[in-house]
Design a protein around this motif. Structure first.
Motif, PDB file in Angstrom:
ATOM      1  N   GLU A  39      41.659  52.995  34.129  1.00  0.00           N
ATOM      2  CA  GLU A  39      41.021  53.837  35.131  1.00  0.00           C
ATOM      3  C   GLU A  39      41.923  53.839  36.356  1.00  0.00           C
ATOM      4  OE1 GLU A  39      36.936  52.946  35.885  1.00  0.00           O
ATOM      5  OE2 GLU A  39      36.534  52.573  33.763  1.00  0.00           O
ATOM      6  N   ALA A  40      42.131  55.013  36.934  1.00  0.00           N
ATOM      7  CA  ALA A  40      43.000  55.132  38.099  1.00  0.00           C
ATOM      8  C   ALA A  40      42.250  55.802  39.235  1.00  0.00           C
ATOM      9  CB  ALA A  40      44.242  55.943  37.743  1.00  0.00           C
ATOM     10  N   GLY A  41      42.546  55.338  40.434  1.00  0.00           N
ATOM     11  CA  GLY A  41      41.949  55.914  41.626  1.00  0.00           C
ATOM     12  C   GLY A  41      42.908  55.747  42.788  1.00  0.00           C
ATOM     13  N   PRO A  42      42.457  56.063  43.991  1.00  0.00           N
ATOM     14  CA  PRO A  42      43.347  55.993  45.138  1.00  0.00           C
ATOM     15  C   PRO A  42      43.850  54.571  45.434  1.00  0.00           C
ATOM     16  CG  PRO A  42      41.122  56.627  45.816  1.00  0.00           C
ATOM     17  CD  PRO A  42      41.137  56.569  44.328  1.00  0.00           C
ATOM     18  N   GLY A  43      43.105  53.562  45.009  1.00  0.00           N
ATOM     19  CA  GLY A  43      43.507  52.177  45.272  1.00  0.00           C
ATOM     20  C   GLY A  43      44.437  51.589  44.230  1.00  0.00           C
ATOM     21  N   GLY A  44      44.516  52.219  43.052  1.00  0.00           N
ATOM     22  CA  GLY A  44      45.373  51.698  42.005  1.00  0.00           C
ATOM     23  C   GLY A  44      44.791  51.960  40.626  1.00  0.00           C
ATOM     24  N   LYS A  45      45.256  51.164  39.651  1.00  0.00           N
ATOM     25  CA  LYS A  45      44.830  51.307  38.257  1.00  0.00           C
ATOM     26  C   LYS A  45      44.247  49.982  37.788  1.00  0.00           C
ATOM     27  CE  LYS A  45      49.047  52.426  37.225  1.00  0.00           C
ATOM     28  NZ  LYS A  45      50.279  52.756  36.533  1.00  0.00           N
ATOM     29  N   GLN A  46      43.271  50.051  36.869  1.00  0.00           N
ATOM     30  CA  GLN A  46      42.674  48.835  36.330  1.00  0.00           C
ATOM     31  C   GLN A  46      42.238  49.040  34.898  1.00  0.00           C
ATOM     32  OE1 GLN A  46      39.308  47.930  35.463  1.00  0.00           O
ATOM     33  NE2 GLN A  46      38.291  49.835  35.975  1.00  0.00           N
ATOM     34  N   ILE A  47      42.119  47.913  34.200  1.00  0.00           N
ATOM     35  CA  ILE A  47      41.580  47.893  32.843  1.00  0.00           C
ATOM     36  C   ILE A  47      40.881  46.554  32.633  1.00  0.00           C
ATOM     37  CG2 ILE A  47      43.650  46.962  31.718  1.00  0.00           C
ATOM     38  CD1 ILE A  47      42.994  49.075  29.434  1.00  0.00           C
ATOM     39  N   GLN A  48      39.881  46.534  31.787  1.00  0.00           N
ATOM     40  CA  GLN A  48      39.128  45.305  31.529  1.00  0.00           C
ATOM     41  C   GLN A  48      39.389  44.781  30.122  1.00  0.00           C
ATOM     42  OE1 GLN A  48      34.947  45.540  32.517  1.00  0.00           O
ATOM     43  NE2 GLN A  48      35.373  47.027  34.114  1.00  0.00           N
ATOM     44  N   LEU A  49      39.297  43.472  29.984  1.00  0.00           N
ATOM     45  CA  LEU A  49      39.429  42.801  28.700  1.00  0.00           C
ATOM     46  C   LEU A  49      38.581  41.545  28.727  1.00  0.00           C
ATOM     47  CD1 LEU A  49      42.308  40.400  28.762  1.00  0.00           C
ATOM     48  CD2 LEU A  49      42.473  42.314  30.350  1.00  0.00           C
ATOM     49  N   LEU A  50      38.449  40.897  27.578  1.00  0.00           N
ATOM     50  CA  LEU A  50      37.735  39.623  27.491  1.00  0.00           C
ATOM     51  C   LEU A  50      38.725  38.531  27.150  1.00  0.00           C
ATOM     52  CD1 LEU A  50      34.601  40.703  25.439  1.00  0.00           C
ATOM     53  CD2 LEU A  50      34.758  40.375  27.906  1.00  0.00           C
ATOM     54  N   ASP A  51      38.589  37.372  27.804  1.00  0.00           N
ATOM     55  CA  ASP A  51      39.437  36.241  27.430  1.00  0.00           C
ATOM     56  C   ASP A  51      38.911  35.652  26.120  1.00  0.00           C
ATOM     57  OD1 ASP A  51      37.354  34.407  27.953  1.00  0.00           O
ATOM     58  OD2 ASP A  51      38.292  33.596  29.746  1.00  0.00           O
ATOM     59  N   PRO A  52      39.611  34.673  25.534  1.00  0.00           N
ATOM     60  CA  PRO A  52      39.179  34.124  24.247  1.00  0.00           C
ATOM     61  C   PRO A  52      37.767  33.535  24.244  1.00  0.00           C
ATOM     62  CG  PRO A  52      41.439  33.509  24.668  1.00  0.00           C
ATOM     63  CD  PRO A  52      40.922  34.154  25.927  1.00  0.00           C
ATOM     64  N   ASP A  53      37.255  33.158  25.421  1.00  0.00           N
ATOM     65  CA  ASP A  53      35.898  32.611  25.499  1.00  0.00           C
ATOM     66  C   ASP A  53      34.862  33.678  25.811  1.00  0.00           C
ATOM     67  OD1 ASP A  53      36.605  29.929  24.978  1.00  0.00           O
ATOM     68  OD2 ASP A  53      37.291  29.706  27.046  1.00  0.00           O
ATOM     69  N   GLY A  54      35.279  34.942  25.901  1.00  0.00           N
ATOM     70  CA  GLY A  54      34.346  36.030  26.158  1.00  0.00           C
ATOM     71  C   GLY A  54      34.111  36.326  27.627  1.00  0.00           C
ATOM     72  N   ASN A  55      34.901  35.728  28.520  1.00  0.00           N
ATOM     73  CA  ASN A  55      34.759  36.009  29.946  1.00  0.00           C
ATOM     74  C   ASN A  55      35.474  37.311  30.296  1.00  0.00           C
ATOM     75  OD1 ASN A  55      33.486  33.425  30.681  1.00  0.00           O
ATOM     76  ND2 ASN A  55      35.439  32.588  30.035  1.00  0.00           N
ATOM     77  N   PRO A  56      34.824  38.186  31.068  1.00  0.00           N
ATOM     78  CA  PRO A  56      35.462  39.446  31.423  1.00  0.00           C
ATOM     79  C   PRO A  56      36.562  39.242  32.466  1.00  0.00           C
ATOM     80  CG  PRO A  56      33.286  39.324  32.412  1.00  0.00           C
ATOM     81  CD  PRO A  56      33.452  38.110  31.558  1.00  0.00           C
ATOM     82  N   LEU A  57      37.677  39.908  32.250  1.00  0.00           N
ATOM     83  CA  LEU A  57      38.813  39.905  33.170  1.00  0.00           C
ATOM     84  C   LEU A  57      39.187  41.342  33.483  1.00  0.00           C
ATOM     85  CD1 LEU A  57      41.109  37.330  31.340  1.00  0.00           C
ATOM     86  CD2 LEU A  57      39.550  36.868  33.232  1.00  0.00           C
ATOM     87  N   GLU A  58      39.758  41.547  34.647  1.00  0.00           N
ATOM     88  CA  GLU A  58      40.267  42.864  35.022  1.00  0.00           C
ATOM     89  C   GLU A  58      41.718  42.698  35.433  1.00  0.00           C
ATOM     90  OE1 GLU A  58      39.879  45.803  38.809  1.00  0.00           O
ATOM     91  OE2 GLU A  58      37.985  45.177  37.905  1.00  0.00           O
ATOM     92  N   LEU A  59      42.579  43.517  34.882  1.00  0.00           N
ATOM     93  CA  LEU A  59      43.961  43.592  35.337  1.00  0.00           C
ATOM     94  C   LEU A  59      44.022  44.756  36.318  1.00  0.00           C
ATOM     95  CD1 LEU A  59      45.953  43.200  32.012  1.00  0.00           C
ATOM     96  CD2 LEU A  59      45.266  41.427  33.617  1.00  0.00           C
ATOM     97  N   PHE A  60      44.626  44.519  37.478  1.00  0.00           N
ATOM     98  CA  PHE A  60      44.650  45.527  38.535  1.00  0.00           C
ATOM     99  C   PHE A  60      46.064  45.682  39.062  1.00  0.00           C
ATOM    100  CE2 PHE A  60      44.462  46.394  43.158  1.00  0.00           C
ATOM    101  CZ  PHE A  60      43.929  47.657  43.104  1.00  0.00           C
ATOM    102  N   GLU A  61      46.554  46.915  39.084  1.00  0.00           N
ATOM    103  CA  GLU A  61      47.839  47.246  39.703  1.00  0.00           C
ATOM    104  C   GLU A  61      47.559  48.105  40.920  1.00  0.00           C
ATOM    105  OE1 GLU A  61      51.769  49.978  38.988  1.00  0.00           O
ATOM    106  OE2 GLU A  61      50.745  49.230  37.212  1.00  0.00           O
ATOM    107  N   PRO A  62      47.802  47.565  42.130  1.00  0.00           N
ATOM    108  CA  PRO A  62      47.530  48.347  43.322  1.00  0.00           C
ATOM    109  C   PRO A  62      48.417  49.587  43.417  1.00  0.00           C
ATOM    110  CG  PRO A  62      48.388  46.160  43.904  1.00  0.00           C
ATOM    111  CD  PRO A  62      48.341  46.254  42.415  1.00  0.00           C
ATOM    112  N   ALA A  63      47.930  50.597  44.106  1.00  0.00           N
ATOM    113  CA  ALA A  63      48.714  51.802  44.344  1.00  0.00           C
ATOM    114  C   ALA A  63      49.900  51.434  45.218  1.00  0.00           C
ATOM    115  CB  ALA A  63      47.860  52.855  45.037  1.00  0.00           C
ATOM    116  N   HIS A  64      50.995  52.099  44.986  1.00  0.00           N
ATOM    117  CA  HIS A  64      52.227  51.795  45.739  1.00  0.00           C
ATOM    118  C   HIS A  64      52.404  52.756  46.868  1.00  0.00           C
ATOM    119  CE1 HIS A  64      53.273  48.922  42.676  1.00  0.00           C
ATOM    120  NE2 HIS A  64      53.090  49.851  41.762  1.00  0.00           N
TER     121      HIS A  64
END
Length: 66
Positions: A41-66
């Protein structure tokens, strides 16, 4: 979420990890067998995507807008 999962009480709290290059981080994780919960997903603040770690905890990877 695209798979129909709806938000439940308590929200969708997650740990957010900032990355410098989201596509590169995603490619490395895909090679390691990680499955993502949604598309980028992309917006004015940057891009992000969600995943689950091996224990099922939600994580978000975020790349700020440049």
């Amino acid at each position: 979420m695209p798979d129909g999962e709806a938000q439940e009480p308590g929200g969708w709290n997650r740990v957010m990890l900032e990355v410098a290059d989201l596509p590169a981080a995603m490619e490395a994780l895909k090679r390691a067998g990680v499955r993502f919960r949604n598309e980028v997903e992309a917006g004015p603040g940057g891009k992000q995507i969600q995943l689950l770690d091996p224990d099922g905890n939600p994580l978000e990877l975020f790349e700020p807008a440049h």
